[in-house]
Enzyme design. Structure first.
Site, mmCIF file in Angstrom:
data_model
loop_
_atom_site.group_PDB
_atom_site.id
_atom_site.type_symbol
_atom_site.label_atom_id
_atom_site.label_comp_id
_atom_site.label_asym_id
_atom_site.label_seq_id
_atom_site.Cartn_x
_atom_site.Cartn_y
_atom_site.Cartn_z
ATOM 1 N N ASN A 1 0.907 -1.182 -0.020
ATOM 2 C CA ASN A 1 -0.054 -0.061 -0.113
ATOM 3 C C ASN A 1 1.054 1.435 0.009
ATOM 4 O O ASN A 1 1.519 1.292 0.857
ATOM 5 C CB ASN A 1 -0.892 -0.075 1.260
ATOM 6 C CG ASN A 1 -1.768 1.183 1.458
ATOM 7 O OD1 ASN A 1 -1.903 2.016 0.550
ATOM 8 N ND2 ASN A 1 -2.378 1.379 2.560
ATOM 9 N N TRP A 2 1.067 1.794 -1.140
ATOM 10 C CA TRP A 2 2.145 2.897 -1.236
ATOM 11 C C TRP A 2 1.560 4.183 -0.548
ATOM 12 O O TRP A 2 2.151 5.441 -0.497
ATOM 13 C CB TRP A 2 2.333 3.385 -2.721
ATOM 14 C CG TRP A 2 3.218 2.200 -3.448
ATOM 15 C CD1 TRP A 2 3.256 0.839 -3.047
ATOM 16 C CD2 TRP A 2 3.376 2.152 -4.740
ATOM 17 N NE1 TRP A 2 4.039 0.325 -3.858
ATOM 18 C CE2 TRP A 2 4.291 1.079 -5.091
ATOM 19 C CE3 TRP A 2 3.691 3.126 -5.932
ATOM 20 C CZ2 TRP A 2 4.731 0.646 -6.215
ATOM 21 C CZ3 TRP A 2 4.083 2.951 -7.059
ATOM 22 C CH2 TRP A 2 4.701 1.684 -7.159
ATOM 23 N N LYS A 3 0.075 4.153 -0.285
ATOM 24 C CA LYS A 3 -0.627 5.399 0.188
ATOM 25 C C LYS A 3 -0.126 6.636 -0.577
ATOM 26 O O LYS A 3 -0.172 6.728 -1.917
ATOM 27 C CB LYS A 3 0.065 5.469 1.792
ATOM 28 C CG LYS A 3 -0.068 4.469 2.578
ATOM 29 C CD LYS A 3 0.008 4.507 4.116
ATOM 30 C CE LYS A 3 -0.200 3.149 4.826
ATOM 31 N NZ LYS A 3 -0.166 3.390 6.210
ATOM 32 N N HIS B 1 -9.439 1.353 4.643
ATOM 33 C CA HIS B 1 -8.263 1.207 5.521
ATOM 34 C C HIS B 1 -8.545 2.462 6.308
ATOM 35 O O HIS B 1 -9.304 3.514 6.449
ATOM 36 C CB HIS B 1 -7.359 1.759 4.602
ATOM 37 C CG HIS B 1 -5.954 1.863 5.245
ATOM 38 N ND1 HIS B 1 -5.625 2.744 6.132
ATOM 39 C CD2 HIS B 1 -4.918 0.983 5.020
ATOM 40 C CE1 HIS B 1 -4.264 2.519 6.451
ATOM 41 N NE2 HIS B 1 -3.865 1.333 5.605
ATOM 42 N N GLU C 1 -6.847 4.644 7.594
ATOM 43 C CA GLU C 1 -6.798 6.083 7.064
ATOM 44 C C GLU C 1 -7.875 6.676 6.472
ATOM 45 O O GLU C 1 -8.296 7.898 6.706
ATOM 46 C CB GLU C 1 -5.498 6.046 6.584
ATOM 47 C CG GLU C 1 -4.298 5.964 7.459
ATOM 48 C CD GLU C 1 -3.145 5.519 6.761
ATOM 49 O OE1 GLU C 1 -2.788 5.524 5.645
ATOM 50 O OE2 GLU C 1 -1.919 4.834 7.493
ATOM 51 N N GLU D 1 -5.582 -5.022 10.580
ATOM 52 C CA GLU D 1 -4.276 -3.879 10.826
ATOM 53 C C GLU D 1 -4.601 -3.217 12.124
ATOM 54 O O GLU D 1 -5.494 -2.193 12.079
ATOM 55 C CB GLU D 1 -4.325 -3.141 9.708
ATOM 56 C CG GLU D 1 -4.156 -3.493 8.222
ATOM 57 C CD GLU D 1 -3.566 -2.498 7.289
ATOM 58 O OE1 GLU D 1 -2.371 -2.593 6.885
ATOM 59 O OE2 GLU D 1 -4.229 -1.655 7.096
ATOM 60 N N GLY E 1 2.580 2.378 10.604
ATOM 61 C CA GLY E 1 3.536 3.236 10.519
ATOM 62 C C GLY E 1 4.332 3.761 11.870
ATOM 63 O O GLY E 1 4.872 4.644 12.138
ATOM 64 N N SER F 1 3.242 -2.050 10.474
ATOM 65 C CA SER F 1 4.779 -2.081 10.640
ATOM 66 C C SER F 1 5.528 -3.660 10.272
ATOM 67 O O SER F 1 6.206 -4.146 11.114
ATOM 68 C CB SER F 1 5.042 -1.828 11.964
ATOM 69 O OG SER F 1 4.574 -0.565 12.432
ATOM 70 N N GLY G 1 2.869 -0.956 4.283
ATOM 71 C CA GLY G 1 2.819 0.130 3.900
ATOM 72 C C GLY G 1 4.191 0.836 3.690
ATOM 73 O O GLY G 1 4.852 0.517 2.711
ATOM 74 N N GLY G 2 4.667 1.270 4.675
ATOM 75 C CA GLY G 2 6.203 2.064 4.344
ATOM 76 C C GLY G 2 7.182 1.035 3.738
ATOM 77 O O GLY G 2 7.997 1.571 2.805
HETATM 78 P P1 PGA Z 1 2.889 0.214 7.429
HETATM 79 O O1 PGA Z 1 1.427 0.453 7.132
HETATM 80 O O2 PGA Z 1 3.519 -0.899 7.048
HETATM 81 O O3 PGA Z 1 3.580 1.553 7.183
HETATM 82 O O4 PGA Z 1 2.731 0.248 9.071
HETATM 83 C C1 PGA Z 1 0.413 -0.526 6.879
HETATM 84 C C2 PGA Z 1 -0.716 -0.054 6.437
HETATM 85 O O5 PGA Z 1 -1.391 0.949 6.282
HETATM 86 O O6 PGA Z 1 -1.406 -0.783 5.462
#
Ligand code: PGA
Length: 242
Positions: A8-10, A92, A94, A159, A165, A204, A225-226
């Site tokens: 997930n590149w966000k 998600h 977010e 999640e 993050g 994470s 994500g990251g």
């Molecule tokens: P993260 O994000 O790996 O940066 O914690 C995961 C996500 O939000 O899908």
């Protein structure tokens, strides 16, 4: 069932960075897991083009519930499908936080994804306060009950919001506990079909914890994500998949 490692590149990545990342992924062959990348909308066309005829699938990070219409700034599942997406993340945390998305809206988006031929990846997870109060299972079960249609076919991603993050992850035992409850809820709702839904862990996931997390019973892959923003770390996680 093969595990799925989804990136997930966000809201990250320029055209040039996306091309570099996609080029690095397209050379990778013989992974034991399925790979998916979910770039921002503006980069999907370019990334899907670069990953055409490779085993790496492309998905969106959100979609609108309607197929078209007067919804300024939104993107429909049909539009994603037309660009070559095969999946879309919905619900998600977010999106739930930044855009006030409710479980009912998430369910409508799940239906939209299926209507367009996309695999919905439905995210659920508790806040730190809910975890501190021991409510994680109740919260996740409640989100599943309200977000999944009765004929759901797709992927679920657990999640914990406090792990996203932050570099913090639940213990393997804690992940297993929630994933077993997710599986039970899926089977209660979908019958035998609930056994074939992949349940991803997200929050994470990094190269140094991926093997441990991906070994947990009922973990069907990872939503990253990251660490999905670098081909090296994303592929290191993918190689840790069973
Ligand atoms: P993260 O994000 O790996 O940066 O914690 C995961 C996500 O939000 O899908």
């Amino acid at each position: 069932m093969r595990q799925l490692v989804a990136g997930n590149w966000k809201m990250n990545g320029s055209c040039r960075q996306a091309a570099t990342l996609a080029e690095a992924l397209r050379g990778e062959a013989g992974l034991a897991c399925d790979l998916l990348v979910c770039p921002p909308f503006t980069l999907i066309d370019r990334v899907a083009g670069l990953l055409l005829h490779t085993p790496v699938a492309v998905g969106g990070q959100d979609c609108h519930a309607q197929a078209q219409g007067a919804h300024t700034g939104d993107i429909s599942a049909e539009m994603l499908a037309e660009l070559g997406c095969s999946a879309v993340i919905v619900g998600h945390s977010e999106r739930r936080q930044d855009h006030g998305e409710t479980d009912a809206e998430v369910q409508a988006k799940v239906r939209a994804a299926v209507r367009a031929g996309l695999t919905p990846i439905v995210c659920v997870g508790e806040t730190q306060a809910q975890r501190d109060a021991g409510q994680e299972v109740a919260v996740v079960r409640g989100q599943l009950a309200a977000s999944l249609p009765h004929d759901f076919a797709g992927v679920v991603a657990y999640e914990p919001i406090w792990a996203i993050g932050t570099g913090r992850t639940p213990t393997s035992d804690d992940v297993e506990t929630v994933h077993r409850h997710v599986r039970a809820a899926l089977v209660e709702r979908l019958g035998q079909g609930g056994r074939s839904v992949r349940i991803l862990y997200g929050g994470s996931v990094k190269p140094d914890n991926a093997a441990e997390l991906l070994r947990v019973p009922e973990v069907g892959g990872a939503l990253v994500g990251g660490a999905s923003l670098s081909a090296d770390s994303f592929l290191a996680i993918a190689r840790a998949a069973a």
